[in-house]
Motif scaffolding. Structure first.
Motif, PDB file in Angstrom:
ATOM      1  N   LEU A 180       0.889  -1.369   0.070  1.00 27.85           N
ATOM      2  CA  LEU A 180       0.031   0.244   0.137  1.00 27.85           C
ATOM      3  C   LEU A 180       0.753   1.470   0.019  1.00 27.85           C
ATOM      4  CD1 LEU A 180      -2.480  -0.995   2.583  1.00 27.85           C
ATOM      5  CD2 LEU A 180      -3.200  -0.765  -0.001  1.00 27.85           C
ATOM      6  N   ASN A 181       2.038   1.205   0.894  1.00 24.58           N
ATOM      7  CA  ASN A 181       2.761   2.418   0.801  1.00 24.58           C
ATOM      8  C   ASN A 181       3.517   2.735  -0.557  1.00 24.58           C
ATOM      9  OD1 ASN A 181       2.245   2.995   3.476  1.00 24.58           O
ATOM     10  ND2 ASN A 181       4.013   1.573   4.123  1.00 24.58           N
ATOM     11  N   GLU A 182       3.550   1.534  -1.290  1.00 23.84           N
ATOM     12  CA  GLU A 182       4.040   1.744  -2.757  1.00 23.84           C
ATOM     13  C   GLU A 182       2.786   2.261  -3.701  1.00 23.84           C
ATOM     14  OE1 GLU A 182       6.284  -1.388  -3.923  1.00 23.84           O
ATOM     15  OE2 GLU A 182       7.728  -1.238  -2.224  1.00 23.84           O
ATOM     16  N   GLY A 183       1.627   2.498  -3.304  1.00 22.95           N
ATOM     17  CA  GLY A 183       0.626   2.876  -4.104  1.00 22.95           C
ATOM     18  C   GLY A 183      -0.102   1.957  -4.607  1.00 22.95           C
ATOM     19  N   ARG A 185      -2.552  -1.716  -4.559  1.00 27.41           N
ATOM     20  CA  ARG A 185      -3.925  -1.756  -4.434  1.00 27.41           C
ATOM     21  C   ARG A 185      -4.149  -3.582  -3.611  1.00 27.41           C
ATOM     22  NH1 ARG A 185      -8.760  -0.263  -7.081  1.00 27.41           N
ATOM     23  NH2 ARG A 185     -10.462  -1.624  -7.402  1.00 27.41           N
ATOM     24  N   GLY A 250      -8.797   4.558   1.027  1.00 27.18           N
ATOM     25  CA  GLY A 250      -7.490   5.104   0.669  1.00 27.18           C
ATOM     26  C   GLY A 250      -6.589   4.669   1.851  1.00 27.18           C
ATOM     27  N   GLY A 252      -2.738   5.533   2.839  1.00 24.52           N
ATOM     28  CA  GLY A 252      -1.551   6.564   2.140  1.00 24.52           C
ATOM     29  C   GLY A 252      -1.828   6.551   0.674  1.00 24.52           C
ATOM     30  N   PRO A 253      -0.534   6.260   0.025  1.00 26.46           N
ATOM     31  CA  PRO A 253      -1.012   6.232  -1.488  1.00 26.46           C
ATOM     32  C   PRO A 253      -1.699   5.069  -2.037  1.00 26.46           C
ATOM     33  CG  PRO A 253       1.387   5.889  -0.849  1.00 26.46           C
ATOM     34  CD  PRO A 253       0.524   5.902   0.596  1.00 26.46           C
ATOM     35  N   GLY A 254      -1.895   4.087  -1.287  1.00 27.20           N
ATOM     36  CA  GLY A 254      -2.480   2.956  -1.680  1.00 27.20           C
ATOM     37  C   GLY A 254      -4.093   2.736  -1.641  1.00 27.20           C
ATOM     38  N   THR A 255      -4.754   1.636  -2.195  1.00 27.29           N
ATOM     39  CA  THR A 255      -6.251   1.593  -1.898  1.00 27.29           C
ATOM     40  C   THR A 255      -6.381   0.114  -1.544  1.00 27.29           C
ATOM     41  OG1 THR A 255      -6.572   3.044  -3.665  1.00 27.29           O
ATOM     42  CG2 THR A 255      -8.381   1.743  -3.003  1.00 27.29           C
TER      43      THR A 255
END
Length: 654
Positions: A180-183, A185, A250, A252-255
């Motif tokens: 998730l921290n790497e964007g 899903r 959401g 962080g940057p992930g979903t």
């Protein structure tokens, strides 16, 4: 496994392990076990579980190179865990150890999706592959920590109900958070899972149902209204007036996308019925049949519904994949899988019948000489088994044979031996094992008992899920809400290694009233068949399975068979036997898809396969032109053709 006699290699399935198990002889100076794939395959890791913790560190050799000392291997107690820095093309793996190995599991290379979970995760694999996803990789919980070390970060992690009391929860949670921290899903399947938040105590996924005065709770699709086929497209409608079926959060940057119901369980129940109804003669016809598992859930007027397929599509679309496969081959508008009950027809009759079916058919043999028992209803029509030369002549015409065991009147405790006897007699008569089975009178047992004993006998495809009559009304259509095949799934989540394919068109509905049905007229049969055949050739084409008995049973002299094939041909459908279907679906399972650089993937297929690319996703398929634009589940796709053995390059937008 070269170098060892067969008695030292255990059958993993019979020992509860997958896929390999091995025990050294105790007399070798340098015991080793080797996995030889026969050709290069893409893998990202390997999981080895020993019967007990090895006394010495095992040595792992991949294609002649020792990898044990370069940081790729982690040895923890009974587990030897391997995570390659990037996907590797591997032909041979050798393990040196004096310790018995309980399971060796190669982890295949995938495109976009990693599936984290234990044995209970296997149903998701089957459903997603059936939905055309070639990129699912099951990561055992012990290997979950290696996810962060993969050079190609997966686009999605799919978690199967990982709960806080799972001994590997912290490891999996760490991998999920890193993703998730790497964007990335994350998709959670099951309300009990705790990776994206606390478990839901009272999920909106139950309804109260009544069956013959006995109150029981049946699992249903939460937040999903009717899943119907409208204008040729499967559509799932979400209820807006109650808790949503899916939450997207959401992190962080992930979903994190979380289902507030268990879609896999719902799909399995819709495909296979309610296990609470196993063993009941719910429709009053006498004997247990598959449709008894759907009692109180499906009415004959709803036989045009493919809601299991619709829910599967709903699950697949949650993955937000840029490309996928379709179960049908390229440029095919639909497939009619043709089966015929041989039912006491002599050689010349079977050969004459085969002339009516261009393209291929599967003849299911009932005669007593190769059957588990003589037929109890039509003993006077029993004939000698088909001559092996007849089978050869059928094969020359593109046809094949399967078996049609008659279990009616037997105690369920003898079903296993009767089917095994049928298979053994078939092998003795024809020198080859049968692959396809439909039980005479469609006899069933329990929830998946029948599928299990069929698989144990070496059978590969079951056709018993047939739209028989409710309330004595004949009907054609989708008993189990599906036109696609998947494997049977037991209640504990384990997968039975036999495919299930429903039969939608069967001429039992033309039987006289004395057989217990309100007989359908020939005109109505053709009308219903035309409607289903037309439906099967819309934007999202699918398989239909037909079964015919000897034409002269109904004094039609083959008219119905000829008319049905004419209707299929008019709709642009191909006619296959069940054996060809098996070869096709197994080919789809062997499609390799792997990342060669960020955003660039290569797909390699052993068969001609249909590649679906989201029309508005900016995805490019190099060197290929789309041959059609079609919709699947209401979404637009461009369809490309994967050529056998030819690598296809797919590039995602930056």
């Amino acid at each position: 496994m070269p170098g060892y006699s067969a008695d030292l290699v255990l059958d993993g399935r019979s020992h509860g392990q997958l896929p390999f198990a091995w025990r050294p002889s105790g007399q070798d100076d340098e015991p080793w076990v080797e996995l030889d794939f026969g050709q290069p395959v893409e893998i990202i890791g390997l999981s080895v579980t020993f019967e007990s913790a090895p006394d010495e560190r095992p040595e792992l050799i991949v294609d002649g190179a020792v990898v044990s000392g370069n940081g790729e291997v982690r040895h923890e107690g009974r587990d030897l865990l391997v995570a390659f820095p990037r996907a590797r093309s591997v032909s041979r793996i050798r393990l040196r150890t004096a310790e018995p190995v309980a399971a060796i599991t190669p982890i295949a290379s995938g495109v976009t999706t990693l599936l984290i979970g234990g044995p209970q995760a296997e149903p998701e694999i089957e459903i997603l592959i059936a939905g055309g996803v070639p990129s699912i990789v099951r990561i055992p919980p012990q290997l979950a920590g290696a996810v962060g070390r993969l050079s190609a970060t997966p686009r999605m992690l799919v978690s199967s109900s990982v709960q806080r009391d799972d001994p590997h929860f912290d490891m999996i949670k760490k991998a999920v958070n890193g993703h998730l921290n790497e964007g990335g899903r994350v998709l959670e399947l099951g309300f009990r899972s705790a990776l994206c938040g606390p478990p839901v105590e009272n999920p909106p996924m139950q309804r109260r149902s009544f069956h013959r005065g006995e109150d029981h709770v049946a699992t249903v699709i939460a937040g999903v209204a009717k899943a119907r086929v409208a204008e040729g497209q499967a559509r799932v409608e979400l209820r807006a007036d109650r808790d949503p079926a899916v939450l997207s959060t959401g992190v962080g940057p992930g979903t994190c996308v979380r289902y507030l119901f268990d879609p896999v369980s719902a799909i399995v129940r819709r495909r296979q019925g309610d296990p609470a109804l196993r063993g009941q003669d719910a429709n009053g016809r006498g004997g247990i049949q598959p449709q008894d598992l759907f009692f109180d859930d499906l009415e004959p007027s709803d036989y045009d519904r493919r809601d299991a397929d619709a829910l599967s599509e709903f699950l697949i679309q949650s993955l937000d994949l840029p490309f996928r496969l379709h179960p049908l081959p390229p440029r095919v508008k639909g497939v009619l899988i043709y089966t015929v009950d041989q039912d006491f027809v002599p050689d010349e009759g079977v050969l004459a019948q085969s002339d009516l079916i261009p393209g291929g058919a599967t003849f299911l043999l009932t005669d007593a000489e190769v059957g588990g028992k003589p037929d109890v209803d039509f003993k006077e029509y029993a004939v000698a088994r088909l001559d092996p030369n007849t089978l050869g002549r059928l094969a020359e015409r593109g046809h094949e044979v399967g078996i049609h065991p008659n279990l009616e009147g037997l105690d369920p405790s003898s079903y296993r031996s009767a089917v095994r006897d049928h298979v053994d007699r078939f092998i003795d008569a024809y020198g080859t094992p049968p692959a396809v089975v439909r039980n005479h009178h469609v006899t069933w047992d329990g929830f998946t008992n029948m599928a299990t004993l069929h698989a144990e006998a070496g059978l590969l495809l079951n056709l018993d899920y047939m739209a028989l009559a409710f309330e004595n009304e004949g009907r054609l259509g989708f008993l189990n809400g599906s036109a696609f095949a998947t494997r049977f799934v037991r209640q504990d989540g384990s997968v039975v290694p036999i495919y299930q394919l429903g039969t939608q068109l069967d001429d039992h509905v033309l039987l006289p009233r004395r057989f217990g049905y309100h007989a359908m007229s020939t005109d109505d049969f053709v009308r219903f068949a035309r409607e289903l055949l037309t439906l099967a050739t819309q934007d999202d084409p699918f398989f239909l399975t037909v079964n015919h008995h000897p034409a002269w049973w109904f004094e039609t002299n083959g008219t119905i068979q000829r008319r049905l094939i004419e209707l299929a041909t008019e709709n642009g459908m191909q006619v296959w036997g069940a054996g060809r279907f098996l070869r096709h679906i197994e080919g789809l399972r062997r499609v390799f898809a792997y990342e060669v650089s960020p955003g660039t993937y290569r797909l390699r297929s052993p068969i001609a396969a249909s590649l679906l690319v989201a029309r508005d996703g900016g995805v490019r398929v190099e060197g290929e032109e789309p041959f059609s634009d079609r919709s699947v589940g209401g979404l637009a796709y461009r369809w490309y053709e994967l050529q056998p053995g030819v690598e296809t390059v797919v590039r995602l937008p930056p």
